[in-house]
Structure formats: structure tokens, C-alpha cells
Design a protein around this motif. Structure first.
Motif, PDB file in Angstrom:
ATOM      1  N   GLU A  36     -20.825  10.571  14.680  1.00  0.00           N
ATOM      2  CA  GLU A  36     -19.428  10.576  15.118  1.00  0.00           C
ATOM      3  C   GLU A  36     -18.912  12.010  15.186  1.00  0.00           C
ATOM      4  O   GLU A  36     -18.784  12.688  14.164  1.00  0.00           O
ATOM      5  N   LYS A  80     -13.371   8.254   6.442  1.00  0.00           N
ATOM      6  CA  LYS A  80     -14.777   8.308   6.834  1.00  0.00           C
ATOM      7  C   LYS A  80     -15.491   9.441   6.087  1.00  0.00           C
ATOM      8  O   LYS A  80     -16.603   9.259   5.583  1.00  0.00           O
ATOM      9  N   GLU A 107     -10.081  10.284  10.299  1.00  0.00           N
ATOM     10  CA  GLU A 107     -11.371  10.770   9.813  1.00  0.00           C
ATOM     11  C   GLU A 107     -11.428  10.906   8.296  1.00  0.00           C
ATOM     12  O   GLU A 107     -12.519  10.925   7.716  1.00  0.00           O
ATOM     13  N   SER A 153     -19.966  17.034  13.438  1.00  0.00           N
ATOM     14  CA  SER A 153     -19.840  15.618  13.086  1.00  0.00           C
ATOM     15  C   SER A 153     -18.960  15.452  11.858  1.00  0.00           C
ATOM     16  O   SER A 153     -18.788  16.397  11.066  1.00  0.00           O
ATOM     17  N   TYR A 210     -21.999   8.378  10.177  1.00  0.00           N
ATOM     18  CA  TYR A 210     -20.934   9.320  10.501  1.00  0.00           C
ATOM     19  C   TYR A 210     -21.432  10.663  11.012  1.00  0.00           C
ATOM     20  O   TYR A 210     -20.629  11.491  11.462  1.00  0.00           O
TER      21      TYR A 210
END
Length: 229
Positions: free
Chosen positions: A34, A191, A188, A89, A31
């Protein structure tokens, strides 16, 4: 302890921390690649959460190292590892929010954080000194020395156990802050939660292994007493 119990004990002692470290590293790495939809860096996330909670006196600084992020209550500084500080991120945002959770705990005089802070000096000393007494006590089969070592070790174990509610609460605060202030969206949220859950697992592993080691030594200590009877 029987041979089978010893095998199980050492397997858990070695495998649980390794699994926890691997889990946090793999989850964070996944992650951290991301980009967050908010476009906010970890430093910006930290500054926003701190300011929203009236903590303008708490500074945010970059620090070298991998996942070296932490909050220093003595200097009132949230320190973020370089990648989390500068990059935008999902993982970096979650970690930054977590450290801000500790800053909020500090400001609100969160009970378990205060207890942990008071245990730090004793835990630092006892963790090193305990094994000196334990080893001498075991070699000399002298119970009083071993008991002193076990008591000192128990202080360190208490520190590990008290750390658990501190970390879980900081993560809970982090998720709430990110959600309330629009730092992460609905996609999100799970995550970011995975990142913080994986990080919490390392503390669970540390506490579990510490408790198991203490229990093993207590069994050895009582066994010494039984042999003397």
C-alpha cells in the motif's frame, strides 16, 4: 511437571513464536503493497524524522535482507532493508520511523535502552555457555553446575524482558513522529500501528518463551534438590 503441563508448555513454546512470525510477515506484506499518500520512501521518512529531532549526525543506509531494519547505536546509523529504503509504502514508513525511535532513545539516553546495551555482552556469552552447564548438571545430576547454567540463562532472559519496553517505546515514538510531521494521514495511522504492533508481538513471544524455559529449568533444579533430601 505433569505430562499435561509438558504438552501445554511445548505447544506454547512452539506455537507462540510461529504465530508471531506469521503475524508480522502477513501484516507487513499487506501494508508494504500500500503506497503511502505522502509518497515518501523509508529513507526519506527516516531522514526527515532524524533531522526534525536534531539528529543530523545519524546516517541512513540500505541493508540487504527481509525486515533486517535496525538502528546501530555504536555507529549512529539507521539501516533499512532495501525495500523499505527505496519504496514508499505504509509498512516501510512505519518501520523506518520505528528505527528512528531507537535513535531518538539513544540521543535522550533512554533508561531501558542503556540497560539493554549494558546487557548485550553478557547476554551474548551467557546464552551459549548456559546450556553447557545446564546439560552437564542434568546429566550428572549435579545441582551446583545446573545452578550456574540457570543464572547465566537468567541474564539472557533479563535481556529479552528489558527489550520489551525499548521496543514498545520506539513504536510509540514512531507513531507520534509520523503523525506530527505529516508522514501519515488519519486513514494510514491505524494501518501503520498494526505493522508496529505485529512486529512487537515477536518480542513478546521471545520474552514469554524465554521466561517459560527458565521457569521449567528452575522446577527441574528444585526437583533435583528434593530427590537428594
Amino acid at each position: 511437571m505433569s505430562l499435561v503441563m509438558y504438552i501445554i508448555y511445548f505447544a506454547v513454546l512452539m506455537l507462540l513464536p510461529l504465530y508471531a512470525q506469521r503475524k508480522v510477515k502477513s501484516t507487513y506484506t499487506r501494508y508494504s503493497k500500500e503506497t503511502s499518500t505522502s509518497g515518501m520512501t523509508g529513507a526519506q521518512v527516516a531522514r526527515k524524522i532524524l533531522d526534525e529531532n536534531g539528529l543530523g549526525n545519524v546516517r541512513v543506509e540500505a541493508v540487504d535482507g527481509f525486515l533486517s531494519d535496525h538502528y546501530d547505536p555504536t555507529t549512529k546509523v539507521v539501516r533499512l532493508s532495501t525495500h523499505n529504503f527505496y519504496e514508499a509504502s505504509v509498512a516501510g514508513n512505519a518501520v523506518a520511523a520505528h528505527e528512528c525511535g531507537h535513535a531518538i532513545q539513544d540521543a535522550e539516553a533512554y533508561k531501558f535502552l542503556n540497560i539493554r546495551a549494558k546487557l548485550v555482552p553478557a547476554a551474548n556469552i551467557s546464552s551459549n555457555a548456559s546450556w553447557i552447564f545446564i546439560m552437564i548438571g542434568m546429566i550428572a545430576t549435579y545441582q551446583p553446575l545446573m545452578l550456574v547454567g540457570i543464572i547465566l540463562l537468567a541474564i539472557g532472559v533479563l535481556f529479552q524482558v528489558v527489550t520489551l519496553p525499548v521496543e514498545f517505546d520506539a513504536s510509540k515514538r514512531a507513531m507520534r513522529q509520523m503523525s506530527e510531521h505529516g508522514i501519515i494521514n488519519n486513514d494510514e495511522y491505524p494501518k501503520a500501528k498494526k505493522v508496529l504492533t505485529a512486529a512487537a508481538l515477536t518480542y513478546v513471544a521471545a520474552a514469554a518463551t524465554a521466561v517459560m524455559e527458565l521457569a521449567r529449568l528452575v522446577l527441574i533444579y528444585t526437583g533435583m534438590g528434593n530427590r537428594d533430601d
